[in-house]
Write a protein that holds these residues in place. Sequence first.
Motif, PDB file in Angstrom:
ATOM      1  N   CYS A 105     -30.213  -1.281   5.224  1.00  0.00           N
ATOM      2  CA  CYS A 105     -29.110  -2.041   5.825  1.00  0.00           C
ATOM      3  C   CYS A 105     -29.389  -3.540   5.768  1.00  0.00           C
ATOM      4  O   CYS A 105     -28.478  -4.332   5.498  1.00  0.00           O
ATOM      5  CB  CYS A 105     -28.867  -1.595   7.262  1.00  0.00           C
ATOM      6  SG  CYS A 105     -28.098   0.030   7.381  1.00  0.00           S
ATOM      7  N   ALA A 106     -30.627  -3.938   6.023  1.00  0.00           N
ATOM      8  CA  ALA A 106     -30.983  -5.360   5.947  1.00  0.00           C
ATOM      9  C   ALA A 106     -30.799  -5.877   4.519  1.00  0.00           C
ATOM     10  O   ALA A 106     -30.274  -6.973   4.308  1.00  0.00           O
ATOM     11  CB  ALA A 106     -32.427  -5.570   6.414  1.00  0.00           C
ATOM     12  N   TRP A 107     -31.212  -5.076   3.537  1.00  0.00           N
ATOM     13  CA  TRP A 107     -31.043  -5.467   2.137  1.00  0.00           C
ATOM     14  C   TRP A 107     -29.559  -5.583   1.784  1.00  0.00           C
ATOM     15  O   TRP A 107     -29.143  -6.538   1.125  1.00  0.00           O
ATOM     16  CB  TRP A 107     -31.750  -4.441   1.247  1.00  0.00           C
ATOM     17  CG  TRP A 107     -31.585  -4.700  -0.224  1.00  0.00           C
ATOM     18  CD1 TRP A 107     -32.222  -5.642  -0.963  1.00  0.00           C
ATOM     19  CD2 TRP A 107     -30.715  -4.006  -1.118  1.00  0.00           C
ATOM     20  NE1 TRP A 107     -31.811  -5.568  -2.267  1.00  0.00           N
ATOM     21  CE2 TRP A 107     -30.879  -4.580  -2.388  1.00  0.00           C
ATOM     22  CE3 TRP A 107     -29.824  -2.951  -0.971  1.00  0.00           C
ATOM     23  CZ2 TRP A 107     -30.186  -4.133  -3.499  1.00  0.00           C
ATOM     24  CZ3 TRP A 107     -29.137  -2.515  -2.078  1.00  0.00           C
ATOM     25  CH2 TRP A 107     -29.320  -3.103  -3.326  1.00  0.00           C
ATOM     26  N   LEU A 108     -28.773  -4.619   2.235  1.00  0.00           N
ATOM     27  CA  LEU A 108     -27.330  -4.672   1.986  1.00  0.00           C
ATOM     28  C   LEU A 108     -26.706  -5.899   2.647  1.00  0.00           C
ATOM     29  O   LEU A 108     -25.831  -6.544   2.069  1.00  0.00           O
ATOM     30  CB  LEU A 108     -26.645  -3.394   2.498  1.00  0.00           C
ATOM     31  CG  LEU A 108     -26.888  -2.134   1.677  1.00  0.00           C
ATOM     32  CD1 LEU A 108     -26.300  -0.924   2.400  1.00  0.00           C
ATOM     33  CD2 LEU A 108     -26.308  -2.264   0.285  1.00  0.00           C
ATOM     34  N   GLN A 109     -27.156  -6.239   3.859  1.00  0.00           N
ATOM     35  CA  GLN A 109     -26.632  -7.414   4.552  1.00  0.00           C
ATOM     36  C   GLN A 109     -26.974  -8.684   3.787  1.00  0.00           C
ATOM     37  O   GLN A 109     -26.136  -9.571   3.645  1.00  0.00           O
ATOM     38  CB  GLN A 109     -27.178  -7.496   5.986  1.00  0.00           C
ATOM     39  CG  GLN A 109     -26.566  -8.613   6.793  1.00  0.00           C
ATOM     40  CD  GLN A 109     -25.072  -8.438   6.988  1.00  0.00           C
ATOM     41  OE1 GLN A 109     -24.628  -7.385   7.398  1.00  0.00           O
ATOM     42  NE2 GLN A 109     -24.304  -9.467   6.692  1.00  0.00           N
ATOM     43  N   GLN A 110     -28.202  -8.783   3.267  1.00  0.00           N
ATOM     44  CA  GLN A 110     -28.582  -9.947   2.463  1.00  0.00           C
ATOM     45  C   GLN A 110     -27.699 -10.059   1.229  1.00  0.00           C
ATOM     46  O   GLN A 110     -27.240 -11.141   0.871  1.00  0.00           O
ATOM     47  CB  GLN A 110     -30.045  -9.849   2.029  1.00  0.00           C
ATOM     48  CG  GLN A 110     -31.030 -10.085   3.137  1.00  0.00           C
ATOM     49  CD  GLN A 110     -32.460  -9.856   2.679  1.00  0.00           C
ATOM     50  OE1 GLN A 110     -32.704  -9.206   1.660  1.00  0.00           O
ATOM     51  NE2 GLN A 110     -33.413 -10.385   3.421  1.00  0.00           N
ATOM     52  N   ARG A 111     -27.470  -8.942   0.590  1.00  0.00           N
ATOM     53  CA  ARG A 111     -26.625  -8.939  -0.610  1.00  0.00           C
ATOM     54  C   ARG A 111     -25.193  -9.337  -0.262  1.00  0.00           C
ATOM     55  O   ARG A 111     -24.564 -10.118  -0.968  1.00  0.00           O
ATOM     56  CB  ARG A 111     -26.659  -7.554  -1.253  1.00  0.00           C
ATOM     57  CG  ARG A 111     -25.900  -7.511  -2.552  1.00  0.00           C
ATOM     58  CD  ARG A 111     -26.421  -6.416  -3.453  1.00  0.00           C
ATOM     59  NE  ARG A 111     -25.789  -6.554  -4.735  1.00  0.00           N
ATOM     60  CZ  ARG A 111     -24.682  -5.900  -5.097  1.00  0.00           C
ATOM     61  NH1 ARG A 111     -24.136  -5.041  -4.290  1.00  0.00           N
ATOM     62  NH2 ARG A 111     -24.155  -6.097  -6.289  1.00  0.00           N
ATOM     63  N   LEU A 112     -24.682  -8.822   0.854  1.00  0.00           N
ATOM     64  CA  LEU A 112     -23.339  -9.164   1.306  1.00  0.00           C
ATOM     65  C   LEU A 112     -23.240 -10.652   1.625  1.00  0.00           C
ATOM     66  O   LEU A 112     -22.271 -11.310   1.250  1.00  0.00           O
ATOM     67  CB  LEU A 112     -22.972  -8.328   2.536  1.00  0.00           C
ATOM     68  CG  LEU A 112     -21.599  -8.531   3.125  1.00  0.00           C
ATOM     69  CD1 LEU A 112     -20.515  -8.150   2.121  1.00  0.00           C
ATOM     70  CD2 LEU A 112     -21.446  -7.722   4.393  1.00  0.00           C
ATOM     71  N   ASP A 113     -24.260 -11.204   2.299  1.00  0.00           N
ATOM     72  CA  ASP A 113     -24.267 -12.627   2.620  1.00  0.00           C
ATOM     73  C   ASP A 113     -24.267 -13.474   1.344  1.00  0.00           C
ATOM     74  O   ASP A 113     -23.549 -14.470   1.254  1.00  0.00           O
ATOM     75  CB  ASP A 113     -25.483 -12.985   3.479  1.00  0.00           C
ATOM     76  CG  ASP A 113     -25.411 -12.395   4.882  1.00  0.00           C
ATOM     77  OD1 ASP A 113     -24.306 -11.968   5.304  1.00  0.00           O
ATOM     78  OD2 ASP A 113     -26.469 -12.345   5.553  1.00  0.00           O
ATOM     79  N   ALA A 114     -25.071 -13.074   0.361  1.00  0.00           N
ATOM     80  CA  ALA A 114     -25.120 -13.814  -0.907  1.00  0.00           C
ATOM     81  C   ALA A 114     -23.772 -13.755  -1.621  1.00  0.00           C
ATOM     82  O   ALA A 114     -23.299 -14.758  -2.166  1.00  0.00           O
ATOM     83  CB  ALA A 114     -26.230 -13.259  -1.802  1.00  0.00           C
ATOM     84  N   MET A 115     -23.143 -12.590  -1.608  1.00  0.00           N
ATOM     85  CA  MET A 115     -21.836 -12.446  -2.257  1.00  0.00           C
ATOM     86  C   MET A 115     -20.783 -13.270  -1.522  1.00  0.00           C
ATOM     87  O   MET A 115     -19.899 -13.868  -2.157  1.00  0.00           O
ATOM     88  CB  MET A 115     -21.440 -10.971  -2.314  1.00  0.00           C
ATOM     89  CG  MET A 115     -22.294 -10.166  -3.276  1.00  0.00           C
ATOM     90  SD  MET A 115     -21.972  -8.405  -3.217  1.00  0.00           S
ATOM     91  CE  MET A 115     -20.439  -8.336  -4.127  1.00  0.00           C
ATOM     92  N   GLU A 116     -20.855 -13.331  -0.207  1.00  0.00           N
ATOM     93  CA  GLU A 116     -19.903 -14.130   0.573  1.00  0.00           C
ATOM     94  C   GLU A 116     -20.079 -15.611   0.263  1.00  0.00           C
ATOM     95  O   GLU A 116     -19.101 -16.338   0.114  1.00  0.00           O
ATOM     96  CB  GLU A 116     -20.088 -13.863   2.071  1.00  0.00           C
ATOM     97  CG  GLU A 116     -19.160 -14.656   2.954  1.00  0.00           C
ATOM     98  CD  GLU A 116     -17.688 -14.380   2.742  1.00  0.00           C
ATOM     99  OE1 GLU A 116     -16.867 -15.245   3.109  1.00  0.00           O
ATOM    100  OE2 GLU A 116     -17.326 -13.308   2.211  1.00  0.00           O
ATOM    101  N   GLU A 117     -21.312 -16.069   0.153  1.00  0.00           N
ATOM    102  CA  GLU A 117     -21.570 -17.463  -0.196  1.00  0.00           C
ATOM    103  C   GLU A 117     -21.027 -17.771  -1.595  1.00  0.00           C
ATOM    104  O   GLU A 117     -20.411 -18.804  -1.825  1.00  0.00           O
ATOM    105  CB  GLU A 117     -23.069 -17.765  -0.126  1.00  0.00           C
ATOM    106  CG  GLU A 117     -23.408 -19.217  -0.399  1.00  0.00           C
ATOM    107  CD  GLU A 117     -22.778 -20.189   0.586  1.00  0.00           C
ATOM    108  OE1 GLU A 117     -22.441 -21.311   0.150  1.00  0.00           O
ATOM    109  OE2 GLU A 117     -22.599 -19.842   1.772  1.00  0.00           O
TER     110      GLU A 117
END
Length: 165
Positions: A105-117
């Motif tokens: 979940c933490a990895w997915l959140q990091q990926r989601l944050d990067a995609m949002e940026e």
Amino acid sequence: MDAMQDLGERIRRVRGYTSQEAFARQLGISKGALGCYERGVNCPNVEVILNISRLCHVSLEWLMTGKGEMADTRVPEGPVAGDHGADGAAQPAGGETGELLRRHCAWLQQRLDAMEEERRDLSRENRFLWQRTADLGERLARLEQAGGEEDGAAAQEGAASSRKM
């Protein structure tokens, strides 16, 4: 190679000689989704990862990280995330499974944050390009209007000079 491609290779290794279509059917997903997971284009959700681990008897740690033993030799100590008790309620994940799910979940959140940026950056660039296009359109219109006025003046001057002859 990134983490998703590594995960995709491990999924492909676990699938072995089973066709993508048959393996996807066993997991309850589409063949296309499985192909995207194996190529590292998309990341499978936790439920798919747990299903692969259960179906193929592979360690969650190995499947997620590539570390440790591939074969899951431990005896299940209790319910795993996504399991349901007798009353049908989902049971919480604990122990190694819970930790792997938290890391995933933490990895997915990091990926989601990067995609949002990245989405924000593209949106800013898009707004800039739209404004630049509008500015260039206005400039072109002014140049065409000025050119039309000059053409009209030149035509009148040419007509006047031909009358003098």
